[in-house]
Design an enzyme around this catalytic site. Sequence first.
Site, PDB file in Angstrom:
ATOM      1  CB  CYS A   2      -7.239 -57.636  59.086  1.00  0.00           C
ATOM      2  SG  CYS A   2      -7.106 -58.123  60.799  1.00  0.00           S
ATOM      3  NE  ARG A  27      -3.541 -59.392  54.096  1.00  0.00           N
ATOM      4  CZ  ARG A  27      -2.387 -58.914  54.490  1.00  0.00           C
ATOM      5  NH1 ARG A  27      -1.391 -58.867  53.659  1.00  0.00           N
ATOM      6  NH2 ARG A  27      -2.233 -58.473  55.722  1.00  0.00           N
ATOM      7  CD1 TRP A  74      -6.568 -64.939  60.072  1.00  0.00           C
ATOM      8  CD2 TRP A  74      -5.158 -64.256  61.652  1.00  0.00           C
ATOM      9  NE1 TRP A  74      -5.885 -66.031  60.530  1.00  0.00           N
ATOM     10  CE2 TRP A  74      -5.020 -65.657  61.481  1.00  0.00           C
ATOM     11  CE3 TRP A  74      -4.361 -63.613  62.598  1.00  0.00           C
ATOM     12  CZ2 TRP A  74      -4.117 -66.410  62.223  1.00  0.00           C
ATOM     13  CZ3 TRP A  74      -3.482 -64.358  63.334  1.00  0.00           C
ATOM     14  CH2 TRP A  74      -3.360 -65.744  63.147  1.00  0.00           C
ATOM     15  CG  ASN A  98      -5.662 -54.392  58.408  1.00  0.00           C
ATOM     16  OD1 ASN A  98      -6.807 -54.727  58.671  1.00  0.00           O
ATOM     17  ND2 ASN A  98      -5.101 -54.562  57.223  1.00  0.00           N
ATOM     18  N   GLY A  99      -3.994 -54.170  62.547  1.00  0.00           N
ATOM     19  CA  GLY A  99      -2.943 -53.876  63.510  1.00  0.00           C
ATOM     20  C   GLY A  99      -3.394 -54.244  64.909  1.00  0.00           C
ATOM     21  CD  GLU A 483      11.914 -75.342  62.524  1.00  0.00           C
ATOM     22  OE1 GLU A 483      11.549 -76.415  63.024  1.00  0.00           O
ATOM     23  OE2 GLU A 483      11.218 -74.683  61.738  1.00  0.00           O
ATOM     24  CE  LYS A 487      10.309 -75.277  58.357  1.00  0.00           C
ATOM     25  NZ  LYS A 487       9.775 -75.229  59.658  1.00  0.00           N
ATOM     26  CD  GLU A 490       8.544 -78.504  57.023  1.00  0.00           C
ATOM     27  OE1 GLU A 490       7.492 -79.083  57.255  1.00  0.00           O
ATOM     28  OE2 GLU A 490       8.962 -77.558  57.710  1.00  0.00           O
ATOM     29  CG  HIS A 506      27.633 -90.762  71.855  1.00  0.00           C
ATOM     30  ND1 HIS A 506      28.407 -91.517  72.690  1.00  0.00           N
ATOM     31  CD2 HIS A 506      27.724 -89.493  72.313  1.00  0.00           C
ATOM     32  CE1 HIS A 506      28.944 -90.741  73.631  1.00  0.00           C
ATOM     33  NE2 HIS A 506      28.538 -89.499  73.404  1.00  0.00           N
ATOM     34  CE  LYS A 605       0.838 -72.758  58.217  1.00  0.00           C
ATOM     35  NZ  LYS A 605       2.309 -72.766  58.334  1.00  0.00           N
TER      36      LYS A 605
END
Length: 610
Positions: A2, A27, A74, A98-99, A483, A487, A490, A506, A605
């Site tokens: 936040c 943010r 958030w 925040n937190g 992954e 990364k 993309e 193989h 996203k």
Amino acid sequence: MCGIVGYVGSEPCARLLYEGLQRLEYRGYDSAGLAVHDGTEIHVLRAAGKIERLGRALAERPLPGTTGIGHTRWATHGRPNETNAHPHRVDGVALVHNGIIENHVELRRRLTAAGARIQSETDTELVAHLVAERMRGGLDLLAAVRAALAELRGAYALAVLARGEPGRIVVAKSGSPLVVGLAGDAAVCASDVPALLPWTRDVLALEDGEMAVLERASLRVYGPDGRAVDRPLRRIDWSPVMAEKAGFKHFMLKEIFEQPRAIEDTLRGRLDRAAGDVHGDEIGLDPALAQSVERVHLVACGTSHHAAMLGRWYIERLARVAANVELASEFRGRDPVVGPRDLVVAVSQSGETIDTLVAAREARERGAAVLGVVNVVDSAIARMADATFYTHAGPEIGVASTKCFTTQIVALLLFAIWLGRRRGTLPAARAAELVEGLARLPAQVHETLRATRQLVANLARRHADARDVLFLGRGPSYPVALEGALKLKEISYVHAEGYAAGEMKHGPIALVDASVPVFVVAPRDASYERVMSNLEEARARDGRVVAIVTEGDEAAARRCEAVVEVPACAEELSPVLTVLPLQLFAYFVADHKGTDVDQPRNLAKTVTVE
Ligand code: F6R
């Protein structure tokens, strides 16, 4: 997470605060609010959704006054609606936070028993009640906030107003960032520098345990012992764009470096170190289900699917339940056999990915229970699921997922430990080791990023012109190899393949020649010797081998063009460390090529189309 802004000076401040919040929009948030003190009373205005809604409300109902606080929330505890939006006002106290407060369940119980009328689902409102309680007991605002903090466990940045103390804001920080500054005759505060830049470039970042009192033209900072401390302001020379990214060139790099904090937030309040166990309250699944479940299906897409692959490995290994993992788009299309004795785990950062949502919903219609492992509170999957285990990574702005991936892995491991302990398949001593390993993980992530950044940047320069790159791994390192490849493709548009190292011979080995970098993920684990054989196979075909290894692995160093070392840890935790150099590699190759790192072409996203 936040955003916070605060202002005390001589100007009417509601619009100033609103503009400050607009500067924190990048943010991510899902509601916003303001509290302004007009000298007599505190007025609060809040709105769910986009900040423009707060702007429209403010146009209709201007808030007079020259002292105020603002917040973009958030959601972490409780839905993103107006009731849960900050500021929270209790009696004459208004507060933004925040937190995450770890002991919110206990606090809610204690305050309710003491007669508090709690309106929202948030942990923040509880803090407002604690401060109001202390002020009713006769303390002034500074002393009341300090006394309330003594009851909190967790992370916070707080800004607080009191009706009886106009012209004053009290702030406190532990774990979440907070900066304060002087701007002409105003004292200002914010969670992030960008909010302050149009007002001042002279700021001071509070340290954990510090508090400050902001008044017109005055800023007093207090140390953890309550004594005033003399801390000089520091001049910030970042441009506003750099400031949004906290000095990093891209959000993706910032988010890679946020991973220690993000993982700490995933773990917060969930490890029971005394018992060597995981607190299950937040998982929200009936413990009876832990006993009765016969099969687990993990469904997800993209990066989340790689985390889900690790989830399967953890669940089978620690909880001894048959588990399968599947791309959500395939699962939903093939009329799978699922029923009331099954648990479906839907893994999704956004919680909105349509294939994952539909796959889980269809399984639920056939009687399966659904657990969401989700980052965004109250997202579609969270609303549909029987229970949701939040990853608490904070908003991720870069399209390529980094901190959401590692926090998904951590959440899935926490879940598997919980399940294994309840099923009696995970011995207490092993669980305790994993819990201790998890507690050490944020520091190891921090250290790995610090120690490998430059080395990986050099490697990226060396390999930036490669046409194809291979990534290999076995066991828990196989999803990491997938992954690493995802990364790279993309964001840098370089063709990359992730393979199970045992599959090399193989087929994919035909690709290897002196032009192909081969990344081998080879921490010291049960597969190590076999992975080393695969590494030799690549070397024998002139492949340019880079290995991600456990620190001190000199044998590997002798065999490869380069090695990147990560700290030693339990086998279950190694994916969180070994993926870090691969994230950095993808980032530095893309940066070298000058691609749009944060918004790569053709990608979104949140994927809400099938
Ligand atoms: C890759 C990436 C995507 C997402 C995928 C699923 O960096 O971010 O592959 O992982 O689109 O998204 P969520 O996790 O929101 O369901």
